[in-house]
Design a protein around this motif. Structure first.
Motif, PDB file in Angstrom:
ATOM      1  N   THR A 173       0.831  -1.206   0.000  1.00 46.20           N
ATOM      2  CA  THR A 173       0.000   0.000   0.000  1.00 46.20           C
ATOM      3  C   THR A 173       0.866   1.257   0.000  1.00 46.20           C
ATOM      4  O   THR A 173       0.508   2.253  -0.614  1.00 46.20           O
ATOM      5  CB  THR A 173      -0.951   0.018   1.205  1.00 46.20           C
ATOM      6  OG1 THR A 173      -0.187  -0.142   2.394  1.00 46.20           O
ATOM      7  CG2 THR A 173      -1.987  -1.092   1.100  1.00 46.20           C
ATOM      8  N   PHE A 174       1.996   1.209   0.675  1.00 40.33           N
ATOM      9  CA  PHE A 174       2.980   2.285   0.670  1.00 40.33           C
ATOM     10  C   PHE A 174       4.352   1.640   0.601  1.00 40.33           C
ATOM     11  O   PHE A 174       4.555   0.571   1.193  1.00 40.33           O
ATOM     12  CB  PHE A 174       2.884   3.155   1.934  1.00 40.33           C
ATOM     13  CG  PHE A 174       1.674   4.039   1.953  1.00 40.33           C
ATOM     14  CD1 PHE A 174       1.705   5.299   1.373  1.00 40.33           C
ATOM     15  CD2 PHE A 174       0.493   3.625   2.553  1.00 40.33           C
ATOM     16  CE1 PHE A 174       0.584   6.109   1.378  1.00 40.33           C
ATOM     17  CE2 PHE A 174      -0.628   4.430   2.570  1.00 40.33           C
ATOM     18  CZ  PHE A 174      -0.582   5.686   1.972  1.00 40.33           C
ATOM     19  N   CYS A 233       5.728   0.556   3.862  1.00 42.02           N
ATOM     20  CA  CYS A 233       4.752  -0.160   4.688  1.00 42.02           C
ATOM     21  C   CYS A 233       5.467  -1.000   5.744  1.00 42.02           C
ATOM     22  O   CYS A 233       6.310  -1.837   5.404  1.00 42.02           O
ATOM     23  CB  CYS A 233       3.881  -1.053   3.801  1.00 42.02           C
ATOM     24  SG  CYS A 233       2.718  -2.086   4.723  1.00 42.02           S
ATOM     25  N   THR A 279      -4.879  14.303  10.075  1.00 38.44           N
ATOM     26  CA  THR A 279      -4.626  13.662   8.788  1.00 38.44           C
ATOM     27  C   THR A 279      -3.619  12.526   8.910  1.00 38.44           C
ATOM     28  O   THR A 279      -3.409  11.783   7.966  1.00 38.44           O
ATOM     29  CB  THR A 279      -4.130  14.675   7.740  1.00 38.44           C
ATOM     30  OG1 THR A 279      -2.967  15.314   8.245  1.00 38.44           O
ATOM     31  CG2 THR A 279      -5.201  15.702   7.438  1.00 38.44           C
ATOM     32  N   PHE A 280      -3.002  12.400  10.069  1.00 39.05           N
ATOM     33  CA  PHE A 280      -2.050  11.318  10.312  1.00 39.05           C
ATOM     34  C   PHE A 280      -2.671  10.341  11.293  1.00 39.05           C
ATOM     35  O   PHE A 280      -2.741  10.590  12.484  1.00 39.05           O
ATOM     36  CB  PHE A 280      -0.728  11.865  10.857  1.00 39.05           C
ATOM     37  CG  PHE A 280      -0.072  12.825   9.908  1.00 39.05           C
ATOM     38  CD1 PHE A 280       0.617  12.358   8.806  1.00 39.05           C
ATOM     39  CD2 PHE A 280      -0.184  14.191  10.101  1.00 39.05           C
ATOM     40  CE1 PHE A 280       1.209  13.237   7.912  1.00 39.05           C
ATOM     41  CE2 PHE A 280       0.399  15.081   9.219  1.00 39.05           C
ATOM     42  CZ  PHE A 280       1.096  14.602   8.123  1.00 39.05           C
ATOM     43  N   THR A 332      -1.860   4.489  10.802  1.00 41.03           N
ATOM     44  CA  THR A 332      -1.039   4.030   9.687  1.00 41.03           C
ATOM     45  C   THR A 332      -1.054   5.120   8.629  1.00 41.03           C
ATOM     46  O   THR A 332      -1.925   5.997   8.634  1.00 41.03           O
ATOM     47  CB  THR A 332      -1.576   2.707   9.084  1.00 41.03           C
ATOM     48  OG1 THR A 332      -2.894   2.926   8.597  1.00 41.03           O
ATOM     49  CG2 THR A 332      -1.577   1.577  10.109  1.00 41.03           C
ATOM     50  N   LEU A 333      -0.098   5.065   7.703  1.00 38.27           N
ATOM     51  CA  LEU A 333       0.013   6.098   6.674  1.00 38.27           C
ATOM     52  C   LEU A 333      -1.225   6.220   5.798  1.00 38.27           C
ATOM     53  O   LEU A 333      -1.496   7.272   5.250  1.00 38.27           O
ATOM     54  CB  LEU A 333       1.219   5.811   5.782  1.00 38.27           C
ATOM     55  CG  LEU A 333       2.588   5.979   6.428  1.00 38.27           C
ATOM     56  CD1 LEU A 333       3.674   5.484   5.474  1.00 38.27           C
ATOM     57  CD2 LEU A 333       2.826   7.424   6.799  1.00 38.27           C
ATOM     58  N   CYS A 334      -1.976   5.138   5.684  1.00 37.38           N
ATOM     59  CA  CYS A 334      -3.110   5.142   4.753  1.00 37.38           C
ATOM     60  C   CYS A 334      -4.417   5.609   5.390  1.00 37.38           C
ATOM     61  O   CYS A 334      -5.446   5.598   4.737  1.00 37.38           O
ATOM     62  CB  CYS A 334      -3.282   3.754   4.141  1.00 37.38           C
ATOM     63  SG  CYS A 334      -3.532   2.439   5.334  1.00 37.38           S
ATOM     64  N   LYS A 335      -4.387   6.024   6.655  1.00 35.74           N
ATOM     65  CA  LYS A 335      -5.637   6.422   7.312  1.00 35.74           C
ATOM     66  C   LYS A 335      -5.506   7.780   8.003  1.00 35.74           C
ATOM     67  O   LYS A 335      -4.417   8.196   8.382  1.00 35.74           O
ATOM     68  CB  LYS A 335      -6.054   5.373   8.342  1.00 35.74           C
ATOM     69  CG  LYS A 335      -6.476   4.055   7.713  1.00 35.74           C
ATOM     70  CD  LYS A 335      -6.990   3.077   8.729  1.00 35.74           C
ATOM     71  CE  LYS A 335      -5.811   2.359   9.352  1.00 35.74           C
ATOM     72  NZ  LYS A 335      -6.162   1.325  10.282  1.00 35.74           N
ATOM     73  N   LYS A 338      -7.481   6.966   3.476  1.00 38.55           N
ATOM     74  CA  LYS A 338      -7.156   8.040   2.542  1.00 38.55           C
ATOM     75  C   LYS A 338      -7.259   7.480   1.124  1.00 38.55           C
ATOM     76  O   LYS A 338      -6.948   6.319   0.888  1.00 38.55           O
ATOM     77  CB  LYS A 338      -5.719   8.528   2.772  1.00 38.55           C
ATOM     78  CG  LYS A 338      -5.508   9.186   4.116  1.00 38.55           C
ATOM     79  CD  LYS A 338      -4.048   9.542   4.295  1.00 38.55           C
ATOM     80  CE  LYS A 338      -3.794  10.084   5.676  1.00 38.55           C
ATOM     81  NZ  LYS A 338      -2.355  10.326   5.908  1.00 38.55           N
TER      82      LYS A 338
END
Length: 160
Positions: free
Chosen positions: A46-47, A50, A135-136, A139-142, A158
């Motif tokens: 996903t990143f 990750c 915005t953080f 995890t990086l994706c949420k 996100k």
């Protein structure tokens, strides 16, 4: 062993960070190739950074070896980058029921035109009266939101 059987086995691997969905329906597993007794699995995290990348690779390899393959190669491919559009509709619904707002389609995001992004619906009560609190997320994706109607905090995926 067929490719379809391998896909079914890989679909039993839960996402390490969100166990209600699996790595196949999250779009992390991109391809399966079988040549004789060798399985090659292609994945896109996903990143790129990750934290679960190593664990996912191990689980993919372990699962394929348990199916009887002597040789297993897990390839990480970063291009094209993973997109939230690769998450299946069934997984998005499970995310919502789990309390995580699923991502909007990336095509719905036009950052050059969209002055105010569309609200993220509360996964608990469905209200659009929500606010971003951070915005953080964990995890990086949420990101972290709060519903102004039911007053419940929730995570939202996100759109990538």
């Amino acid at each position: 062993m067929t490719t379809e059987q391998v896909w079914k086995a890989l679909a039993q691997i839960p996402d390490p960070e969100i166990p209600v969905v699996n790595v196949v329906e999250m779009g992390i597993v991109r391809g399966v190739e079988i040549e004789g007794n060798k399985a090659t699995i292609t994945m896109t995290p996903t990143f790129s950074g990750c934290p679960a990348l190593h664990l996912i690779r191990e689980q993919l390899e372990r699962t394929a070896r348990a199916l009887g393959f002597d040789s297993v190669e897990v390839r990480t491919v970063l291009s094209p980058p993973w997109s939230t559009d690769w998450i299946t509709p069934e997984a998005k619904e499970r995310l919502r029921r789990y309390g995580i707002a699923p991502p909007k389609p990336s095509s719905a995001q036009d950052f050059l035109i969209e002055l105010e992004p569309a609200p993220t619906p509360c996964p608990r009560c469905g209200s659009l009266n929500t606010s971003v609190k951070n915005t953080f997320g964990p995890t990086l994706c949420k990101a972290i939101y709060v519903c102004n109607n039911c007053q419940e905090p929730f995570e939202g995926f996100k759109t990538v």
